[in-house]
Design a protein around this motif. Structure first.
Motif, PDB file in Angstrom:
ATOM      1  N   TYR A 127      -8.201   0.962  28.452  1.00 38.93           N
ATOM      2  CA  TYR A 127      -8.945   1.964  28.246  1.00 38.93           C
ATOM      3  C   TYR A 127      -9.163   3.714  28.339  1.00 38.93           C
ATOM      4  CZ  TYR A 127     -12.420  -2.376  30.392  1.00 38.93           C
ATOM      5  OH  TYR A 127     -13.108  -2.951  30.357  1.00 38.93           O
TER       6      TYR A 127
ATOM      7  N   GLY B 239      -8.472  -5.089  28.982  1.00 41.30           N
ATOM      8  CA  GLY B 239      -8.379  -3.949  29.813  1.00 41.30           C
ATOM      9  C   GLY B 239      -7.733  -3.073  29.146  1.00 41.30           C
TER      10      GLY B 239
ATOM     11  N   ALA C 216      -6.759  -9.296  33.040  1.00 44.62           N
ATOM     12  CA  ALA C 216      -8.119  -8.522  32.441  1.00 44.62           C
ATOM     13  C   ALA C 216      -8.529  -8.530  33.565  1.00 44.62           C
ATOM     14  CB  ALA C 216      -8.289  -8.671  31.162  1.00 44.62           C
TER      15      ALA C 216
ATOM     16  N   THR D  20      -1.517  -4.517  36.129  1.00 41.70           N
ATOM     17  CA  THR D  20      -1.934  -2.774  35.182  1.00 41.70           C
ATOM     18  C   THR D  20      -0.136  -2.369  34.296  1.00 41.70           C
ATOM     19  OG1 THR D  20      -3.279  -2.604  36.449  1.00 41.70           O
ATOM     20  CG2 THR D  20      -2.046  -0.636  35.689  1.00 41.70           C
TER      21      THR D  20
ATOM     22  N   GLY E 275      -7.569  -6.519  36.857  1.00 35.74           N
ATOM     23  CA  GLY E 275      -7.427  -5.255  36.847  1.00 35.74           C
ATOM     24  C   GLY E 275      -8.392  -4.483  36.344  1.00 35.74           C
ATOM     25  N   GLU E 276      -9.567  -4.760  36.287  1.00 40.17           N
ATOM     26  CA  GLU E 276     -10.825  -4.718  35.923  1.00 40.17           C
ATOM     27  C   GLU E 276     -11.641  -3.692  37.552  1.00 40.17           C
ATOM     28  OE1 GLU E 276     -13.584  -4.214  33.096  1.00 40.17           O
ATOM     29  OE2 GLU E 276     -11.812  -4.005  31.738  1.00 40.17           O
TER      30      GLU E 276
END
Length: 491
Positions: free
Chosen positions: A439, A437, A459, A179, A462-463
């Motif tokens: 958003y 990732g 990703a 992140t 991270g989700e």
């Protein structure tokens, strides 16, 4: 190469895509797919050069980290390993990648148009670069949201500060999530913000297909100003022959990814990588006039009958934006800054261009966490900013209403929807999304906007991190509005 393209089909965008396009399609028009020309490995290498150029010269990353973590969207690891020589020209702000056959592909920074992939053998772009400068004062002197100065006051009483802090921690856990930025606004005020070590609120990060929502916003402004009508056929010059089925494609159909143009994408349910390199990637990596490629694609289905996530539709919207800007005798490359970004306090967003001077709203864009937060707040506030209406009353409803041609209610108008509860937030939430990732999630019931940006390699982890973070935010912030229902009788 075929295996890499199959992997890309899984990694490109939100998993909702894969299950949202399974409805039986109507009979197709008798047209043929034009396979994009050129060597797919060379295309991927050109895209790789662009990813590295943006990471080094816009985001400010080092080469080894960028190679390891950034942009598998256009160049998977297997193809990256084929590069025999990497040259970073710090003086010219360029990246040169050479393949074993001696072919070198280059991406070069043009400061205000970002990093541009050059055609094979070309030394420069085929447009005149334009200097873009914000007309806004020093952001350090201006309060949020028009500037960067935040209030030094406690959080609102109704906000559980401990759970907000836990939500921030969750967004960065585990470290493998990579992140890069996490920012949350409640009732317009930033209540949580953290960045990866070495980054801050000024760091511009690759945001990929969240740029489609910028295109939606610019088109929404043009519709609000009476330049276009959402429900009228798109005035594309190449489609105006009396016998051309594309004459029926409405602007709304383009925004809903339901134009029916024959344009192959790796996430198509019937995608076959053995047939050739997909258009969806070619417009990033081919160093072509991407808009020209899109508007000249033949029809595959009647409009508003099949929903497919394909870059053709945002490129045609880009065509219409440029047509309107030129028709007003205004300068196109600086138009987003002058007409939208300056009005929102956004000073440093980069929408990169292709070699022919088309802004790549479909996914070559880099912005800060706070800048994406501002754009999300414009929608949370129903298109009003500082008391001025920038988007028509009803535009926000349009972009978050399920597109009728999609088999599941996952897509609206260049925004994704939470109707299938992809995220642990109310169903009427909607969001911008980008590969790897990225958003910006708008949660009207809780007066929240949540931005999460990350590096592509992280990703998958991270989700999961974002999901846990959102669960905690729902516990930290009270519901302040009733849920919204989409209007009936979608057109």
């Amino acid at each position: 190469m075929l295996r890499s393209l199959m992997i890309l089909a899984v990694l490109l965008l939100p998993v909702a895509v894969c299950g949202a396009q399974q409805r039986a399609a109507p009979e197709e028009y008798p047209t043929a797919w034009e396979v994009p020309p050129g060597d797919p490995v060379e295309h991927m290498t050109a895209g790789y050069a662009k990813v590295l150029c943006s990471a080094l010269f816009i985001t400010g990353r080092d080469l080894a980290t960028a190679v390891d973590e950034d942009g598998f969207f256009v160049s998977p690891r297997a193809e990256r390993r084929l590069v025999s020589k990497t040259v970073v020209d710090q003086k010219a702000h360029a990246v040169h990648l050479t393949l074993p056959n001696g072919v070198t592909r280059t991406a070069r920074l043009y400061p205000d148009q970002g990093c541009v992939t050059l055609p094979r053998g070309a030394g420069s772009v085929f447009f005149t670069p334009v200097k873009i400068r914000s007309s806004l004062p020093d952001p350090a002197t201006q309060p949020w949201p028009m500037g960067e100065r935040l209030p030094d006051t406690p959080l609102p009483r109704e906000v559980n500060a401990a759970k907000v802090a836990a939500a921030v921690d969750a967004a960065f856990d585990p470290a493998d999530a990579l992140t890069a930025a996490f920012v949350v606004a409640y009732k317009g005020r930033i209540i949580a913000e953290r960045y990866q070590r070495g980054l801050d609120q000024t760091t511009r990060l690759p945001s990929w297909s969240m740029g489609k929502s910028i295109a939606a916003t610019l088109m929404g402004q043009l519709i609000h100003e009476g330049v276009y009508d959402l429900w009228e056929p798109a005035p594309v010059d190449e489609w105006q022959r009396p016998d051309d089925p594309r004459r029926a494609i409405r602007i709304a159909d383009l925004l809903r990814m339901s134009s029916g143009l024959r344009f192959v994408a790796p996430q198509d349910p019937d995608y076959d990588p053995s047939r050739g390199y997909p258009d969806h990637l070619y417009i990033y990596t081919g160093a072509i006039d991407s808009v020209r490629w899109a508007v000249t694609r033949p029809p595959q289905w009647p409009p508003n009958t099949v929903g497919r996530y394909r870059n053709s539709d945002p490129l045609v919207v880009n065509y219409l934006i440029r047509k309107a800007v030129v028709g007003r005798k205004q300068e196109y490359l600086s138009y987003p800054q002058r007409h939208l970004f300056d009005r929102l306090g956004i000073r440093n967003m980069v929408v990169e261009a292709d070699a022919y001077g088309n802004l790549a709203f479909q996914g070559y864009d880099l912005g800060t966490g706070r800048d994406w937060l501002r754009l999300g707040l414009l929608y949370l506030q129903n298109g009003i900013w500082n008391g001025e209406r920038l988007l028509s009353d009803g535009w926000t409803d349009f972009v978050r209403t399920p597109a009728p041609a999609w088999s599941k209610p996952v897509y609206g108008g260049f925004f994704w929807l939470n109707r299938t509860r992809r995220w642990p937030v109310p169903e009427d939430a909607y969001f911008m999304a980008g590969a790897g990732g990225q958003y910006t999630i708008i949660i009207p019931t809780h007066d929240l906007v949540v931005v999460r940006l990350g590096h592509y390699k992280g990703a998958e982890a991270g989700e999961k991190s974002l999901r846990r973070s959102l669960e905690l935010l729902m516990e930290a912030v009270p519901q302040v509005r009733d849920p919204w229902q989409p209007p009936s009788g979608a057109r």
